[in-house]
Scaffold this motif. Structure first.
Motif, PDB file in Angstrom:
ATOM      1  N   ALA A  47       6.523  12.413  -2.251  1.00  0.00           N
ATOM      2  CA  ALA A  47       6.210  10.988  -2.425  1.00  0.00           C
ATOM      3  C   ALA A  47       5.138  10.559  -1.435  1.00  0.00           C
ATOM      4  CB  ALA A  47       7.467  10.152  -2.222  1.00  0.00           C
ATOM      5  N   PRO A  48       4.264   9.630  -1.811  1.00  0.00           N
ATOM      6  CA  PRO A  48       3.247   9.144  -0.877  1.00  0.00           C
ATOM      7  C   PRO A  48       3.887   8.422   0.298  1.00  0.00           C
ATOM      8  CG  PRO A  48       3.307   7.787  -2.853  1.00  0.00           C
ATOM      9  CD  PRO A  48       4.195   8.960  -3.122  1.00  0.00           C
ATOM     10  N   ILE A 103      -4.976  22.203   5.031  1.00  0.00           N
ATOM     11  CA  ILE A 103      -4.667  23.395   4.251  1.00  0.00           C
ATOM     12  C   ILE A 103      -3.766  22.960   3.093  1.00  0.00           C
ATOM     13  CG2 ILE A 103      -3.556  25.661   4.239  1.00  0.00           C
ATOM     14  CD1 ILE A 103      -4.146  25.859   7.217  1.00  0.00           C
ATOM     15  N   GLY A 104      -4.278  23.030   1.892  1.00  0.00           N
ATOM     16  CA  GLY A 104      -3.480  22.667   0.717  1.00  0.00           C
ATOM     17  C   GLY A 104      -4.020  21.495  -0.077  1.00  0.00           C
ATOM     18  N   GLY A 105      -4.865  20.676   0.525  1.00  0.00           N
ATOM     19  CA  GLY A 105      -5.466  19.566  -0.210  1.00  0.00           C
ATOM     20  C   GLY A 105      -4.510  18.389  -0.396  1.00  0.00           C
ATOM     21  N   VAL A 106      -4.682  17.646  -1.484  1.00  0.00           N
ATOM     22  CA  VAL A 106      -3.893  16.438  -1.743  1.00  0.00           C
ATOM     23  C   VAL A 106      -2.433  16.805  -1.997  1.00  0.00           C
ATOM     24  CG1 VAL A 106      -3.594  14.448  -3.264  1.00  0.00           C
ATOM     25  CG2 VAL A 106      -5.892  15.232  -2.686  1.00  0.00           C
ATOM     26  N   GLU A 107      -1.556  16.111  -1.309  1.00  0.00           N
ATOM     27  CA  GLU A 107      -0.125  16.339  -1.468  1.00  0.00           C
ATOM     28  C   GLU A 107       0.378  15.564  -2.697  1.00  0.00           C
ATOM     29  OE1 GLU A 107       3.082  17.652  -1.723  1.00  0.00           O
ATOM     30  OE2 GLU A 107       2.400  18.282   0.284  1.00  0.00           O
ATOM     31  N   THR A 108       0.680  16.297  -3.775  1.00  0.00           N
ATOM     32  CA  THR A 108       1.150  15.663  -5.012  1.00  0.00           C
ATOM     33  C   THR A 108       2.631  15.927  -5.290  1.00  0.00           C
ATOM     34  OG1 THR A 108       0.436  17.597  -6.298  1.00  0.00           O
ATOM     35  CG2 THR A 108      -1.144  15.774  -6.074  1.00  0.00           C
ATOM     36  N   GLU A 151       0.831  -1.207   0.000  1.00  0.00           N
ATOM     37  CA  GLU A 151       0.000   0.000   0.000  1.00  0.00           C
ATOM     38  C   GLU A 151       0.868   1.261   0.000  1.00  0.00           C
ATOM     39  OE1 GLU A 151      -4.051  -1.364   2.346  1.00  0.00           O
ATOM     40  OE2 GLU A 151      -2.466  -0.360   3.483  1.00  0.00           O
ATOM     41  N   ARG A 152       0.254   2.362  -0.384  1.00  0.00           N
ATOM     42  CA  ARG A 152       0.840   3.685  -0.239  1.00  0.00           C
ATOM     43  C   ARG A 152      -0.226   4.618   0.321  1.00  0.00           C
ATOM     44  NH1 ARG A 152       4.378   0.834  -0.923  1.00  0.00           N
ATOM     45  NH2 ARG A 152       6.221   1.029  -2.243  1.00  0.00           N
ATOM     46  N   GLY A 153       0.232   5.604   1.109  1.00  0.00           N
ATOM     47  CA  GLY A 153      -0.703   6.537   1.716  1.00  0.00           C
ATOM     48  C   GLY A 153      -0.670   7.885   1.022  1.00  0.00           C
ATOM     49  N   VAL A 154      -1.823   8.341   0.589  1.00  0.00           N
ATOM     50  CA  VAL A 154      -1.945   9.660  -0.029  1.00  0.00           C
ATOM     51  C   VAL A 154      -2.374  10.636   1.064  1.00  0.00           C
ATOM     52  CG1 VAL A 154      -3.165  11.062  -1.729  1.00  0.00           C
ATOM     53  CG2 VAL A 154      -2.533   8.697  -2.269  1.00  0.00           C
ATOM     54  N   VAL A 203       0.037   7.791  -7.692  1.00  0.00           N
ATOM     55  CA  VAL A 203      -1.141   7.443  -6.892  1.00  0.00           C
ATOM     56  C   VAL A 203      -1.816   8.689  -6.303  1.00  0.00           C
ATOM     57  CG1 VAL A 203       0.177   7.044  -4.764  1.00  0.00           C
ATOM     58  CG2 VAL A 203      -1.996   5.849  -5.130  1.00  0.00           C
ATOM     59  N   ALA A 204      -1.047   9.698  -5.969  1.00  0.00           N
ATOM     60  CA  ALA A 204      -1.654  10.926  -5.431  1.00  0.00           C
ATOM     61  C   ALA A 204      -2.496  11.618  -6.496  1.00  0.00           C
ATOM     62  CB  ALA A 204      -0.567  11.858  -4.903  1.00  0.00           C
ATOM     63  N   LEU A 205      -1.994  11.661  -7.718  1.00  0.00           N
ATOM     64  CA  LEU A 205      -2.755  12.266  -8.813  1.00  0.00           C
ATOM     65  C   LEU A 205      -4.007  11.451  -9.118  1.00  0.00           C
ATOM     66  CD1 LEU A 205       0.235  13.169 -11.157  1.00  0.00           C
ATOM     67  CD2 LEU A 205      -1.222  14.788  -9.903  1.00  0.00           C
TER      68      LEU A 205
END
Length: 271
Positions: free
Chosen positions: A49-50, A41-46, A33-36, A104-106
Motif C-alpha cells: 500500500a502507498p 533497487i526495484g523501482g516503484v513499489e506496487t 495525499e498518498r506517497g508512492v 496510485v502506484a500503478l
C-alpha cells in the motif's frame, strides 16, 4: 585537553551525518495525499500500500512521490468541435476525477505525475469530438444537452479507467454556436412554439363548439320528449290550474268560462 578536540570532531561528524540521514529519510504526507515509494533497487513499489498521511521514515536512497487522492476538477474551456453537419461548436465542460489509493502506484508507474495533461485532457477532448459529431447544432442547443453530457462521460470513462484514473462526472457548462446559427435556431423554436399555441387554441375552440352543440342537442331532445308527452287533456288541466291561481289574485279581472280555444277560460281585465 589536547585529546578532547580529537574525540569531539568524529562525534560531531557522526551527529551531522545522522541529522542529514534523518532529514533525507523523513517524509511528511499531507492530508488527502498518498506517497508512492520508488526504491533505488526495484523501482516503484506496487505490491504494498502507498504511504499514508503523516510523518513517514524511508530509506534515504529511496524516493517518495506525493499524489493527491481527493476529487479534483479540470475545467476545459471552449473546446472546438464539429457537429454532424460540419459546423464548429465551442463547448465548456468540467471534469471531476481522482487518483485512487488502490491504484496510485500503478498510475505513477504508467503515467507519471503529469497525468492530467498527458491523459485526462486528451481523453476528454477526444470523447467530446466523438459525441458532438453525432448531433446537429439544433439538437445540441435545445434537446440533447443532457444526452451529450452522459455520452461524453461514458466515452471518457472508457479511456481513463484502464489508465488507473477514476472519473466521477463530466459536466457540460455551455454550448456556444456560431451567432447566425443560434439566431436561426431561436427563430425556428419561436415559430414552433407559436404554431403549438395556435394549434392549442384551435383544439380548445373546437372542444367549446362541440360542447355547445351537445348542450343544444340535449335541449332539443328534451323538448321533443316534453312535446310528445303533452296531450290536449294535460294542457287543459294545466290551463285550468293556472286560471284558478289567477282567480285567487287580488287584482280585478273578468273570467269568461269555456270561451277560449279548446274550452279554456279567457281572462279579461287586469287593473
Amino acid at each position: 585537553m589536547d585529546k578532547l578536540p580529537k574525540i569531539g570532531i568524529p562525534i560531531l561528524i557522526v551527529v551531522i551525518g545522522l541529522i542529514i540521514l534523518i532529514a533525507k529519510s523523513a517524509v511528511t504526507i499531507g492530508s488527502g495525499e498518498r506517497g508512492v515509494l520508488y526504491k533505488w533497487i526495484g523501482g516503484v513499489e506496487t505490491e504494498e500500500a502507498p504511504l499514508g498521511e503523516g510523518f513517514q521514515i524511508v530509506a534515504p536512497w529511496n524516493q517518495v512521490f506525493k499524489y493527491n487522492v481527493r476529487q479534483q476538477e479540470l475545467f476545459e474551456e471552449k473546446m472546438a468541435v464539429l457537429s454532424s453537419n460540419g459546423l464548429e461548436i465551442r463547448l465548456d465542460a468540467s471534469v471531476l476525477y481522482q487518483a485512487t489509493t488502490a491504484t496510485v502506484a500503478l498510475l505513477h508507474q504508467t503515467r507519471g505525475e503529469n497525468y492530467e495533461d498527458d491523459v485526462i485532457k486528451p481523453a476528454v477532448r477526444s470523447a467530446t469530438r466523438s459525441v458532438v459529431g453525432r448531433y446537429t447544432p439544433e439538437q445540441l442547443y435545445s434537446t440533447k444537452r443532457d444526452a451529450i453530457q452522459t455520452e461524453i462521460f461514458e466515452e471518457t470513462k472508457k479511456i481513463l479507467e484502464p489508465q488507473y484514473i477514476q472519473l466521477n462526472a463530466v459536466l457540460v457548462r455551455d454550448v456556444t454556436l456560431p451567432p447566425t446559427i443560434k439566431e436561426a435556431i431561436e427563430r425556428k423554436l419561436k415559430q414552433e412554439q407559436e404554431s403549438l399555441e395556435y394549434e392549442f387554441r384551435l383544439v380548445t375552440a373546437a372542444k367549446e363548439a362541440e360542447k355547445v352543440i351537445i348542450e343544444a342537442q340535449g335541449k332539443a331532445d328534451a323538448n321533443k320528449i316534453l312535446s310528445a308527452s303533452l296531450t290536449d287533456k294535460i294542457l287543459q288541466d294545466k290551463g285550468i290550474e293556472a286560471t284558478l291561481k289567477l282567480s285567487e289574485s287580488p287584482n280585478s279581472k273578468v273570467i269568461v268560462i269555456g270561451s277560449g280555444d279548446s274550452g279554456l277560460p279567457i281572462i279579461l281585465g287586469n287593473q
